[in-house]
Design an enzyme around this catalytic site. Structure first.
Site, PDB file in Angstrom:
ATOM      1  N   ASN A  75     -11.662  -1.598   5.636  1.00  0.00           N
ATOM      2  CA  ASN A  75     -10.927  -0.861   5.657  1.00  0.00           C
ATOM      3  C   ASN A  75     -10.366  -0.139   5.262  1.00  0.00           C
ATOM      4  O   ASN A  75      -9.143   0.673   4.618  1.00  0.00           O
ATOM      5  CB  ASN A  75     -10.945  -2.208   4.032  1.00  0.00           C
ATOM      6  CG  ASN A  75     -10.884  -1.338   2.840  1.00  0.00           C
ATOM      7  OD1 ASN A  75     -12.685  -0.543   2.951  1.00  0.00           O
ATOM      8  ND2 ASN A  75     -10.598  -2.050   1.955  1.00  0.00           N
ATOM      9  N   LYS A  95      -9.386  -4.630  10.907  1.00  0.00           N
ATOM     10  CA  LYS A  95     -10.990  -4.357  10.596  1.00  0.00           C
ATOM     11  C   LYS A  95     -11.579  -5.411  10.441  1.00  0.00           C
ATOM     12  O   LYS A  95     -13.073  -3.426  10.370  1.00  0.00           O
ATOM     13  CB  LYS A  95     -10.986  -5.040   8.979  1.00  0.00           C
ATOM     14  CG  LYS A  95      -9.930  -5.135   7.569  1.00  0.00           C
ATOM     15  CD  LYS A  95     -10.199  -5.960   6.682  1.00  0.00           C
ATOM     16  CE  LYS A  95      -9.058  -5.473   5.307  1.00  0.00           C
ATOM     17  NZ  LYS A  95      -9.594  -6.477   4.134  1.00  0.00           N
ATOM     18  N   TYR A 133      -2.387 -12.520  -4.038  1.00  0.00           N
ATOM     19  CA  TYR A 133      -2.070 -12.499  -4.676  1.00  0.00           C
ATOM     20  C   TYR A 133      -0.240 -12.493  -5.329  1.00  0.00           C
ATOM     21  O   TYR A 133       0.368 -12.196  -5.547  1.00  0.00           O
ATOM     22  CB  TYR A 133      -2.387 -11.020  -5.012  1.00  0.00           C
ATOM     23  CG  TYR A 133      -1.951 -10.547  -4.048  1.00  0.00           C
ATOM     24  CD1 TYR A 133      -1.120 -10.145  -2.918  1.00  0.00           C
ATOM     25  CD2 TYR A 133      -3.521  -9.761  -3.128  1.00  0.00           C
ATOM     26  CE1 TYR A 133      -1.364  -9.417  -1.462  1.00  0.00           C
ATOM     27  CE2 TYR A 133      -3.798  -9.799  -1.507  1.00  0.00           C
ATOM     28  CZ  TYR A 133      -2.282  -8.686  -0.975  1.00  0.00           C
ATOM     29  OH  TYR A 133      -2.464  -8.675  -0.028  1.00  0.00           O
ATOM     30  N   ASP A 140     -12.785  -3.623  -0.493  1.00  0.00           N
ATOM     31  CA  ASP A 140     -12.829  -4.706  -0.921  1.00  0.00           C
ATOM     32  C   ASP A 140     -14.145  -5.291  -1.900  1.00  0.00           C
ATOM     33  O   ASP A 140     -13.261  -5.432  -2.568  1.00  0.00           O
ATOM     34  CB  ASP A 140     -12.328  -6.006   0.267  1.00  0.00           C
ATOM     35  CG  ASP A 140     -11.263  -5.178   1.001  1.00  0.00           C
ATOM     36  OD1 ASP A 140     -10.082  -4.764   0.259  1.00  0.00           O
ATOM     37  OD2 ASP A 140     -10.910  -6.217   2.207  1.00  0.00           O
ATOM     38  N   ARG A 189     -14.074 -25.555   5.915  1.00  0.00           N
ATOM     39  CA  ARG A 189     -14.202 -27.616   7.276  1.00  0.00           C
ATOM     40  C   ARG A 189     -15.530 -27.388   8.020  1.00  0.00           C
ATOM     41  O   ARG A 189     -16.065 -28.081   8.643  1.00  0.00           O
ATOM     42  CB  ARG A 189     -12.507 -27.065   7.609  1.00  0.00           C
ATOM     43  CG  ARG A 189     -11.698 -26.326   6.673  1.00  0.00           C
ATOM     44  CD  ARG A 189     -10.361 -27.125   7.294  1.00  0.00           C
ATOM     45  NE  ARG A 189     -10.678 -25.399   8.253  1.00  0.00           N
ATOM     46  CZ  ARG A 189      -8.890 -24.917   7.943  1.00  0.00           C
ATOM     47  NH1 ARG A 189      -8.276 -25.958   7.967  1.00  0.00           N
ATOM     48  NH2 ARG A 189      -8.636 -24.047   8.291  1.00  0.00           N
ATOM     49  N   GLY A 208     -13.298 -13.673   6.888  1.00  0.00           N
ATOM     50  CA  GLY A 208     -13.276 -12.450   6.340  1.00  0.00           C
ATOM     51  C   GLY A 208     -14.247 -11.812   5.374  1.00  0.00           C
ATOM     52  O   GLY A 208     -14.321 -11.272   4.449  1.00  0.00           O
ATOM     53  N   ALA A 209     -12.838 -12.112   3.809  1.00  0.00           N
ATOM     54  CA  ALA A 209     -12.523 -11.502   2.538  1.00  0.00           C
ATOM     55  C   ALA A 209     -13.546 -12.431   1.611  1.00  0.00           C
ATOM     56  O   ALA A 209     -14.733 -11.852   0.947  1.00  0.00           O
ATOM     57  CB  ALA A 209     -11.623 -12.147   1.887  1.00  0.00           C
ATOM     58  N   SER A 221       0.820  -1.607   0.475  1.00  0.00           N
ATOM     59  CA  SER A 221      -0.072   0.279  -0.173  1.00  0.00           C
ATOM     60  C   SER A 221       0.817   1.487   0.040  1.00  0.00           C
ATOM     61  O   SER A 221       0.617   2.147  -0.886  1.00  0.00           O
ATOM     62  CB  SER A 221      -0.793   0.123   1.083  1.00  0.00           C
ATOM     63  OG  SER A 221      -2.027  -1.097   1.427  1.00  0.00           O
TER      64      SER A 221
END
Ligand code: NAP
Length: 290
Positions: free
Chosen positions: A91, A70, A228, A106, A155, A133-134, A21
């Protein structure tokens, strides 16, 4: 040149040492010809509230918030945008006259990464691996796009209320949402988009694979990995080998950054000056991506 008028921005998280960032944003600020600087601060959980008070006291115009703050940061904010509330994570914060406004970029970063490839999400059949979270952020984005259904594999088996409590029934009514465990995964099911939101396959565990994608979906199925690092995970390699499109997490990362800039500088035509390719070139120039 830093002077008495320099505006300040930062990242609050822990760890932050390897974050892209500061490089990404300082380059963009320079391109936009703005007298502003972006720094990264490693903040312990117990000092988050003090740090936010510090941002106000020092007149920072905003900040990005990353792991592990976050969710926690939300209780210190004066206003939280609707999507960020649904996701349960912020975020990006903007300081407006000592009042802190929270957003989640996001989700828009994720959705825009499809739009820039002209992939329409409406009515699509989606498979999501992971329910962290994502995953929450992208599921909220997909609900807004009115996908046909989303199967979420994890899971542990979740119920809707374990993950979401702020999603209005109206938003939810166009999409069927199912929470499943990995044993229930049916590779013969014709998913349009298969998304990995788990860290499985992330550096240094690059040989790990959440699911063997070779026989999953059909010829037009799109595979998306939020990771990434590396840019091509084993999950995406398998997609490429079976001649299907794979998208890595870099676009989402870059685009969420551009949307943060738009929140911090509402009077600047950010999109005209900073595009995904501009940021991509900066990351290449700094050897962050090859
Ligand atoms: P998180 O909240 O910790 O969630 C991780 C999820 O992955 C959880 O559902 C967890 O399941 C699951 N998981 C972890 N290890 C697993 C394994 N070995 N097998 C199966 N499932 C596993 O993390 P997050 O914030 O969602 O981030 C997840 C990934 O997305 C990371 O790789 C992160 O770098 C990436 N990300 C990318 C962007 C971007 O801009 N591209 C943005 C955000 C996140 P359990 O609950 O069972 O542990």
């Amino acid at each position: 040149m830093i002077n008495g008028n320099t505006k300040l921005l930062c990242l609050l998280g822990s760890p932050v040492e390897h974050s892209f960032s500061p490089i990404m944003h300082n380059d963009s600020l320079e391109r936009m010809n703005l007298n502003a600087q972006y720094m990264a601060f490693n903040i312990k959980t117990e000092l988050l509230s003090e740090s936010l008070k510090g941002l106000k006291a020092l007149g920072f115009i905003g900040a990005n918030i990353t792991i592990p703050h976050k969710v926690n940061v939300m209780k210190y904010l004066d206003f939280i945008d609707e999507k960020a509330k649904m996701i349960g994570a912020v975020n990006t914060i903007v300081n407006v006259n000592d009042r802190l406004f929270g957003y989640n970029t996001d989700v828009v970063g994720f959705i825009e990464s499809f739009k820039l490839r002209n992939i329409n999400l409406y009515n699509k059949k989606i498979c999501v691996f992971g329910a962290g979270g994502a995953a929450k952020a992208i599921i909220v984005g997909l609900l807004f796009e009115k996908v046909e259904h989303i199967d979420i594999f994890s899971r542990k088996r979740f119920q809707f209320n374990d993950i979401f409590d702020e999603i209005s029934i109206d938003l939810f009514k166009d999409t069927k949402l199912k929470f499943l465990v990995y044993d229930e995964f049916d590779s013969g099911y014709l998913y349009d988009i298969v998304i990995n939101t788990t860290p499985v396959g992330m550096y240094p565990n690059v040989d790990e694979l959440i699911i063997d994608v070779k026989s999953v979906g059909y010829k037009d199925t799109v595979f998306y990995d939020l990771i990434y690092n590396p840019l091509e995970t084993k999950f995406l390699k398998e997609a490429r080998k079976s001649n299907r499109l794979g998208i890595n997490g870099l676009d989402m990362l870059i685009l969420q950054g551009i949307y943060s800039l738009k929140h911090w500088f509402p009077n600047v035509d950010v999109e005209n000056k900073i595009q995904r390719d501009t940021v991509m070139n900066t990351l290449k120039k700094n050897n962050i991506i090859l």
